[in-house]
Design an enzyme around this catalytic site. Sequence first.
Site: not given
Length: 689
Positions: A167, A401, A496
């Site tokens: 990331e 989830h 995000e």
Amino acid sequence: MHKIIFIVFFMISIFINAQVLYSPNKDFKMEFSLEDGIPQYKLTYKGEPIIKKSQLGLELKGKKLVEDFDVLGSSTSTFNETWSPVLGEYSEIRNNYNELLVELQQQDSEIKLNLVFRLYDSGLGFRYEIPAQKEIHYFELMNENTEFNLTGNHKAFWIPGDYDSQEYVYNETKLSEIDNDKLNLNNGVSVKSIGGRYVVQSPLMMKTEDSIYVTIFEAAVDNYPVMHLNLDKEKYSFQANLASNTVGSTAFLRTPFHSPWRTIIASDDAREILSANRMILNLNEPSKIEDTSWIKPMKYVGVWWEMHVGKSTWEYGKEENGILIPNGKHGATTENTKRYIDFASKYGFDGVLVEGWNVGWEDWFGNWKEDVFDFITPYPDFDIKEVSEYAKSKNVELIMHHETSASVSNYERWLDRAMDLMNEYDYSAVKTGYVGKIIPRGEYHDGQTMVNHFNYVAKTMADNKKMVNSHESTRPTGMHRTYPNYVSAEAARGNEFNAWSKGNPPSHETILPFTRLMGGPMDYTPGIFEIKMNHYNPNSDFQVHTTLAKQLALYVTMYSPIQMAADLPENYERYSDAFQFIVDVPADWQDTKILEAEPNDYVVIARKKKGKDEWFLGAITDENARNFKVKLDFLNKNKKYKAVIYEDGKDAHWKDNPKSYKIRELTVDSKTVLKLNLAEGGGTAIHFK
Ligand code: NOJ
Ligand code: CA
């Protein structure tokens, strides 16, 4: 007679120590040679060297398979077939290559090692094989000595070789400027150059001074760590670099063994790099799932962005003396989930993701407890039965989830029971998450143990007819051909980050297709309309680093068969004309045309909806405004189409005026040349129908 021919053939092959292989179109030439007993290969593209002579070998514990080899034999073959992925960017994929198998034997140990080279029109794949033999059975891999000797100080698009996360924001530098220690902070993310100062991740995209694009990557990673690359700056040479396990080796293996494929894709046309992601798929095994009728594309909304922007929370409240005290901001309530179900149903979305539905979020971050989550106990304000029945009545599916907080052994202990719950309430897909350091402690996300875990979860889900979309997993290497239920993954810096950090620069989405997406779909979660976070918090200067129109274009440029409309329902209803594009765009394609592309600068892609004569186009740019003249020659020659064009307003700019957009309609045909005007950080999305 047969025997004599065989002996003569055998004698010839003993002395041959160089072998040449061409790609079907002859653009690529690979030469294998054995020099002083050391296996080597080199690669040229259109006559130009791409990889100079580079060594091959494996270092086992107590035994180096790097030198003293003889060639026992070799053979070539050709393969040509066309297959259809269950979900994909193309409804048909041609798998055409020439193969060279070289059988080696080490002199003293008598261990046999095979090298398999496959040359495609888009590049090279090769792998190691250790056949079953009495000389070696179980072994521990210490290092892989595969070299990639490059021809110069190329430009590289790289992220640091952190074995736990991809990331990161991409760096664009010369090879000589790669240095993780000089990065320190990467757009607000601290850099953990665990692999070493000069270790970067693959896929590694490069561009030579002669404008040849070269990508080093891998395919079909199973029971083996993910490949990183360690740069030798003196020689502009990379060596394969693997995450170690807790005992200091890299993999526990047995014969018969084969490594993942190491790949080198090259072209003088950047667009061909993007379409060469099919080579990665071709190097993976065909589907192991026989009945794939339950695997389907999904567009979804979710109780998700509202937590990222701080409007609600994953956790129910706080825990005091074993009692849960509500904070009044919990997102995943029965009522709020129903609101999303209504929205999904109204606009024809397939699914609703609900994060924060299960107990444990009070104390999930930081990895102190192994058993924060059990994956089966809902919070008191989430009535799973009521919500599931409501979803069913509205023809919408819930998406499960499972945030594991990287406590992997705990997740595996609970997986069967978690699956029972999903079966009981008919969930057909799950989003998994692996935030934090791995438990078992000391393992890395990119090591052999975790690669096996991610594949195990995909297989277990397949047994239960469930689709998986993993976050914080290893990046895909085409395994979704073999397990088409492994529909997507994050495994890069997603949208995000723009909600709660300095975010992703406007160039970010223009490099991802050349890097992360080479191995498979990405759940980037596009579609943010309320670009500036001061909408939620007046003091925030965080924002999405694109225009609104570019968020639409991402549905075409960022391939994923499970695709989120990430923003809040109320934000979409305020811009319902622009939202129409998200409602219309499919997530599964018949065909794909890469119209324009340059890594870290721009991408223009057109895709045809599966089974329909409708096309969608996405054009995106980095921080520079750009114009494109796009020929619509991909359209059916005998038809006229209505083009609905969603584009940046005249005064649009990702920072100064990101929500300025306009929508216009035109009648076009295959001879039309469309002029697209993209603002700084902007984009264009078009629906041809
Ligand atoms: C990180 C994931 O990428 C994100 O999508 C998710 O909301 C959080 N973890 C919580 O699981
Ligand atoms: Ca993430």
